[in-house]
Write an enzyme that holds these catalytic residues in place. Sequence first.
Site, PDB file in Angstrom:
ATOM      1  N   ASP A   1       0.870  -1.168   0.000  1.00  0.00           N
ATOM      2  CA  ASP A   1       0.000   0.000   0.000  1.00  0.00           C
ATOM      3  C   ASP A   1       0.916   1.229   0.000  1.00  0.00           C
ATOM      4  OD1 ASP A   1      -2.083   1.757  -0.067  1.00  0.00           O
ATOM      5  OD2 ASP A   1      -3.191   0.852   1.590  1.00  0.00           O
TER       6      ASP A   1
HETATM    7  C1  BGC Z   1      -5.005   3.445  -0.008  1.00  0.00           C
HETATM    8  C2  BGC Z   1      -5.099   2.478  -1.168  1.00  0.00           C
HETATM    9  C3  BGC Z   1      -4.896   3.230  -2.459  1.00  0.00           C
HETATM   10  C4  BGC Z   1      -3.562   3.949  -2.414  1.00  0.00           C
HETATM   11  C5  BGC Z   1      -3.271   4.745  -3.662  1.00  0.00           C
HETATM   12  C6  BGC Z   1      -3.740   4.261  -0.062  1.00  0.00           C
HETATM   13  O1  BGC Z   1      -3.757   5.257   0.904  1.00  0.00           O
HETATM   14  O2  BGC Z   1      -5.073   2.722   1.195  1.00  0.00           O
HETATM   15  O3  BGC Z   1      -6.343   1.845  -1.168  1.00  0.00           O
HETATM   16  O4  BGC Z   1      -4.983   2.342  -3.540  1.00  0.00           O
HETATM   17  O5  BGC Z   1      -3.561   4.838  -1.321  1.00  0.00           O
HETATM   18  O6  BGC Z   1      -4.107   5.845  -3.751  1.00  0.00           O
END
Ligand code: BGC
Length: 737
Positions: free
Chosen positions: A269
């Site tokens: 993530d």
């Molecule tokens: C979120 C993800 C997301 C990523 C990119 C993160 O903060 O938890 O779900 O895909 O950011 O935006």
Amino acid sequence: MTMTSIRKSAAAVVLCSLLGGSAVAQDRPVYLDASAPLERRIDDALRRMTLHEKIQLLHAQSKFTSAGVPRLGIRQLNMDDGPHGVRAELKWNDWDSAAWTNDSCVAFPSLTCLAATWNPAMGALYGHVLSEEFAYRGKDMILGPGVNIYRHPFNGRNFEYMGEDPCLAGRMVVPYIEAAQRNGVACCLKHFFLNNQETDRWDGNVNVDERAVHEIYLPAFKQAVQQAHVWAVMGSYNKWNGVHCSHNDSLLNGILKRDWGFDGVVVSDWDATHDARQAATGGLDLEMGTTRGTAPKGEPFTYNHSFLGDAFERAVREGVWPESLVDEKARRVLRTIFRTAMNPAKTIGSMCSEEHYAACRTMGAQGIVLLKNDRQVLPLQAGRYRRILVVGENATRSLTQGGGSSELKTKYDVSPLEALQQEFGERVVYAQGYSSGRALYDRVDAVPAALQDSLRRAALAAAQQADLIIFVGGLNKNRQQDCEDSDRESYHLSFGQDELIAALARTGRPVVVANFGGNAYAMPWIEQVAGVLHCWYLGSEAGHALTDVLTGRVNPSGRLPMTFAKRVEDYPPMQYGREAYPGVDKQVYYREGIFVGYRHFVSRKVKALFPFGYGLSYTTFRYGRPRLDRTQLTAGGSIRLTVDVTNTGARRGEEVVQLYIGEDKPVVERPARELKDFSKVGLDPGETRTLTFEIRPEMLQYYSSDLHRWTSTPGSFHAYVSASSEDVRGAVAFELK
Ligand code: BGC
């Protein structure tokens, strides 16, 4: 081959394919030959790459891309959120909008709505149309879908997930992934795993027993890996057993890669990578979103400061890690690139097409759940009302905004008010009734009381002139209202909505409530209103999907993918105090174990406001007595259960027939019954269809924490054919030998 000859042959292939000829096909290096076996292509590419080039594959080169190998013509990976539409372009290196004018999309309904359709065909439709939009925008990977289990109704991201039951979530996610990947667009399944709340999401540690891990929190992910062969998995922010899930060895190397045979890429993530050793050895392949990494104090961060960047390369050169560790990661990234960015069969896609809007509307209408319909106030009979008062901020507000990374920039949204005006013309009047504040991220208490009061009074005055009131409210993706990085703080609707609905009902006019939201909430006014629809987030075609159901053009067939409790205190984690939710000192204990959602409500006889699997229709269905073709189940065998379902009403409709199974006298504690299968069936008035379910031995298993595996014990079981987790229409007994 020398470097120059590789360069030449790569150029020759590009030229050749541009000219549409095959004159130099024999010169084409294996890695560029899409007809060659995938693993041979990867071997060939890896052989040609320097260590530095391999390392470049393993971390971000911008907010949403990772590098390819330009020298070899190996393309970069373009990723984007996800999961309900393709996110607008952001700047290369930060979260600000890139201010493009050609990047608006169709917002599809939220994944909770998709789950509420209980219709795997809708999952396939979803994956297909969404991936077409991604492909058209040049994206290779959807950052989604999410299948974290709905554990507590305060979780700010529940709307991005598929409800409280692993069987339902698994069944719905598989066709989504298959359809998207058929188009050459990877799904990045998230957030693996135990991301069940936003409080302390960055570093909260989840303590959960082994049985709940395997019975509740892993199965939907496992199905996506083993049945849909998902190409990417995103490790979550939170920790499990004290280690962040984005580089958690036992989770990623152990369960995902070794036990399940996952051959895709593990993506962190964004900014979920914390440690050089764990990043190297904990099963992470592609590090995204890192903001500090190994950058020396005071020096600005560049992507080479990622944990899997220069420092990793140095460590490999110094012999700290073997190069095979790099190859293993690079292999997975290359596999993903060949499957997507360099897949000649990848669709060109399309954007904002009529088909996409139609799909959006169909999926939305299929997911809306009719919870109450007194004296058949619905469907609305057009001629019956002179003046329809629409009250509520969500009647005009775009609910594709807010919520965090799933926010979308849409080409257009049809609001409920617009759609109702299209339907009923000047008979429709509007009063806002309440305000949630001006800015998206306003706190609940930021709205001045005087404003709230005047809006409310105006709505109540307008109600005196109306002969029907449609209230359109609910949650709204503001902070603490279904939004990433914040949990809700109350089980009640905010901004005085409860009081407003009750006051509207006291006018004596029939009130139909159509609420949006990805979470359950209290309904203290439930006895006073005539009708209730729960609408999730419906995307660009929200208004049309809603009016389709209100008018009866679509007979509602959505069913709840989670329990709506009467009070928040009734939810399983609430039985165990703050350490079970939201945790103490960043430690959360899932004390309820496997008794999540209806497994708790049904087994402990806690009456829900609306149970899991519940939803009404404008017609009625009669279930015949379920029959078994045999009553003894042996290893390797199966039992066929058949049941007749008849539409006993006056209009066509769809029923969701649910199969639950429970063991009569289990040796270990088990839920009274658990969902094992379901079938959505469309029936004309008077029509009867016979549905068949297959009961297989693995459906009867539980996970033994003593044996560390799935097992079952011979004994007697019941199969319950049901219209919801509480509404059993027929039960039959059988034995497991
Ligand atoms: C979120 C993800 C997301 C990523 C990119 C993160 O903060 O938890 O779900 O895909 O950011 O935006």
